[in-house]
Write a protein that holds these residues in place. Structure first.
Motif, PDB file in Angstrom:
ATOM      1  N   ASN A  29     -47.460  46.100 -59.042  1.00 17.25           N
ATOM      2  CA  ASN A  29     -47.055  45.763 -60.408  1.00 17.25           C
ATOM      3  C   ASN A  29     -48.208  45.989 -61.387  1.00 17.25           C
ATOM      4  O   ASN A  29     -47.999  46.469 -62.507  1.00 17.25           O
ATOM      5  CB  ASN A  29     -46.591  44.304 -60.458  1.00 17.25           C
ATOM      6  CG  ASN A  29     -46.027  43.928 -61.813  1.00 17.25           C
ATOM      7  OD1 ASN A  29     -45.217  44.651 -62.381  1.00 17.25           O
ATOM      8  ND2 ASN A  29     -46.455  42.792 -62.349  1.00 17.25           N
ATOM      9  N   GLY A  32     -48.456  49.689 -61.997  1.00 14.07           N
ATOM     10  CA  GLY A  32     -47.363  50.103 -62.874  1.00 14.07           C
ATOM     11  C   GLY A  32     -47.585  49.668 -64.307  1.00 14.07           C
ATOM     12  O   GLY A  32     -47.295  50.417 -65.256  1.00 14.07           O
ATOM     13  N   SER A  79     -40.100  52.414 -66.921  1.00 15.33           N
ATOM     14  CA  SER A  79     -40.957  52.318 -65.736  1.00 15.33           C
ATOM     15  C   SER A  79     -41.598  50.942 -65.634  1.00 15.33           C
ATOM     16  O   SER A  79     -41.679  50.354 -64.550  1.00 15.33           O
ATOM     17  CB  SER A  79     -42.047  53.398 -65.784  1.00 15.33           C
ATOM     18  OG  SER A  79     -41.478  54.689 -65.821  1.00 15.33           O
ATOM     19  N   PHE A  83     -41.150  48.377 -62.479  1.00 15.55           N
ATOM     20  CA  PHE A  83     -42.212  47.775 -61.677  1.00 15.55           C
ATOM     21  C   PHE A  83     -42.130  46.248 -61.726  1.00 15.55           C
ATOM     22  O   PHE A  83     -42.353  45.569 -60.713  1.00 15.55           O
ATOM     23  CB  PHE A  83     -43.580  48.238 -62.165  1.00 15.55           C
ATOM     24  CG  PHE A  83     -44.011  49.557 -61.598  1.00 15.55           C
ATOM     25  CD1 PHE A  83     -44.445  49.648 -60.285  1.00 15.55           C
ATOM     26  CD2 PHE A  83     -43.988  50.703 -62.368  1.00 15.55           C
ATOM     27  CE1 PHE A  83     -44.840  50.868 -59.750  1.00 15.55           C
ATOM     28  CE2 PHE A  83     -44.377  51.918 -61.844  1.00 15.55           C
ATOM     29  CZ  PHE A  83     -44.804  52.011 -60.537  1.00 15.55           C
ATOM     30  N   GLU A 102     -37.607  50.044 -58.531  1.00 13.90           N
ATOM     31  CA  GLU A 102     -38.551  51.091 -58.903  1.00 13.90           C
ATOM     32  C   GLU A 102     -37.887  52.464 -58.827  1.00 13.90           C
ATOM     33  O   GLU A 102     -38.104  53.326 -59.682  1.00 13.90           O
ATOM     34  CB  GLU A 102     -39.771  51.038 -57.977  1.00 13.90           C
ATOM     35  CG  GLU A 102     -40.912  51.922 -58.442  1.00 13.90           C
ATOM     36  CD  GLU A 102     -42.168  51.724 -57.620  1.00 13.90           C
ATOM     37  OE1 GLU A 102     -42.888  52.723 -57.423  1.00 13.90           O
ATOM     38  OE2 GLU A 102     -42.431  50.581 -57.175  1.00 13.90           O
ATOM     39  N   SER A 167     -45.814  56.083 -55.252  1.00 12.50           N
ATOM     40  CA  SER A 167     -44.780  55.716 -56.218  1.00 12.50           C
ATOM     41  C   SER A 167     -44.078  56.951 -56.767  1.00 12.50           C
ATOM     42  O   SER A 167     -44.717  57.830 -57.364  1.00 12.50           O
ATOM     43  CB  SER A 167     -45.395  54.923 -57.381  1.00 12.50           C
ATOM     44  OG  SER A 167     -44.462  54.761 -58.427  1.00 12.50           O
TER      45      SER A 167
END
Length: 400
Positions: A29, A32, A79, A83, A102, A167
């Motif tokens: 997180n 992100g 995005s 996240f 995600e 990711s």
């Protein structure tokens, strides 16, 4: 002389606590959040600078490129939300966690990219059909050059972050930034040609940019939908997990390996592990526990293993090798496992043979034909035996 950390490394060290623990949802997180906020600020800045330059120059392609940056900022917000939602822990309704948020965020980003491409195409066609004068100057050139430099850095930054935490969202963001470098370069080239030759390529450049964006968006959409549909894990991961399982003392083989992806950091696996039948239950359980613990620690896989007892002295093991060797005449990838031989079954007093056969994709022989062939092979060793056969398909690692 020690190598000094670059800007990206310094940013990560400053804003991502416990940066190496990439399997932890809080760390993911943080990555992100860092990527999304950085991209939102930069994209809004580029949108403003190019928007002003494009309007002053009367250039539809530059304005279109500015709107593309605004769309990128919207994608970054998506995005960020993805996240944030993916970092939520498992609950009663979602026992496998929320990691697929995600992937859903990646799908939305891809759809937004395609939508922007369609909008840019419409504006470019209008400019081609109804040309208007374009005043390209140093301000426009400076704005486009600034955009190329910033987008190149963003592409590299997000690629490095995406590779570090595996990711798809950050990789999609990186790909989008690389696309922007190409499209903005095309806009700059068209503007220079128009300024030097008085041939107005502005609308055509915008149309080319929009086509490139749409093709890229469709590719991103395909890449982000695949994990949601349960695509096959990478060959490297499968080989690594399989090799680790069979590498423990007492393990004779492994098959029926399945890996389920519920989002980054939320992967689950199951497999059948072959061990000698005369090994104690306690000893076999201890080995399987060790494998499960190691896979969780080293691969982030929550694994459930099933023990298949194998008689290593006679009977079933010889029968397995016999059947598998003969099946190689049809296809070398065919394999059998869980072979059980009962000299006198309780069902009808006759011999009983049970086995599973793993068939590869694309095998032209039907399941029924394969069963009949296996029965014929078994009856060469055990005439009159009842043969019960299960055909396995879809497993990502066959028996060895």
């Amino acid at each position: 002389m020690s190598r000094q950390p670059d800007l990206a490394q310094r940013i990560v060290a400053r804003f991502v606590p416990d940066a190496t623990n990439v399997l932890d949802r809080r760390t993911r997180n943080a990555y992100g959040l860092l990527s999304s906020l950085s991209c939102i600020v930069l994209n809004v800045l580029l949108c403003f600078v190019k928007g002003v330059a494009g309007m002053l120059a009367g250039s539809v392609s530059i304005v279109a490129d500015a709107l593309n940056n605004l769309s990128d900022a919207s994608s970054n917000v998506v995005s960020l939300l993805g996240f944030k939602l993916a970092s939520r822990p498992a609950d009663e309704q979602h026992p496998y966690g929320h990691g697929r948020y995600e992937y859903l965020a990646g799908v939305v980003v891809a759809v937004l990219v395609v939508a922007v491409g369609l909008q840019l195409a419409r504006q470019s066609v209008e400019k081609i059909l109804a040309p208007s004068p374009t005043e390209f100057g140093w301000l426009s050139a400076a704005a486009l050059l600034l955009s190329i430099a910033v987008k190149a850095w963003m592409a590299r930054f997000n690629h490095r972050l995406g590779a570090r935490i595996d990711s798809t969202v950050l990789e999609a963001t990186s790909q989008d930034s690389r696309n922007d470098v190409i499209t903005t370069s095309a806009v700059l080239l068209a503007a220079l040609v128009s300024a030097l030759t008085e041939v107005d390529l502005d609308g055509w450049a915008g149309l080319g940019v929009s086509a490139f964006i749409m093709v890229s968006g469709i590719g991103l959409l395909r890449d982000t939908i695949d994990p949601l549909m349960g695509n096959t894990p990478s060959e490297e991961l499968v080989a690594r997990v399989h090799a680790k399982i069979v590498g423990y003392p007492g393990v004779l083989g492994a098959h029926d390996l399945l890996i389920h992806d519920y989002g980054p950091g939320h992967r689950f696996a199951s497999a059948h592990v072959e061990m000698a039948a005369d090994t104690s239950v306690r000893a076999s359980h201890h080995v399987l526990d060790r494998i499960e613990d190691d896979l969780l620690r080293e691969e982030g896989l929550r694994t459930v293993l099933h023990c298949d007892p194998i008689d290593v002295h006679n009977g079933p093991n010889d029968l397995r090798n016999w059947v598998e060797g003969r099946l190689g005449e049809i296809d070398g990838n065919l394999s059998v496992h869980d072979v059980t031989y009962v000299p006198q079954s309780r069902e009808n007093g006759s011999q009983l043979v049970r086995l599973d056969c793993w068939r590869p994709d694309g095998l032209e022989v039907s399941d029924d034909e394969l069963r009949r062939h296996i029965e014929d092979i078994v009856h060469e060793r055990h005439p009159g035996a009842t043969v019960q056969i299960t055909i396995d398909t879809g497993f990502i690692s066959p028996a060895e």
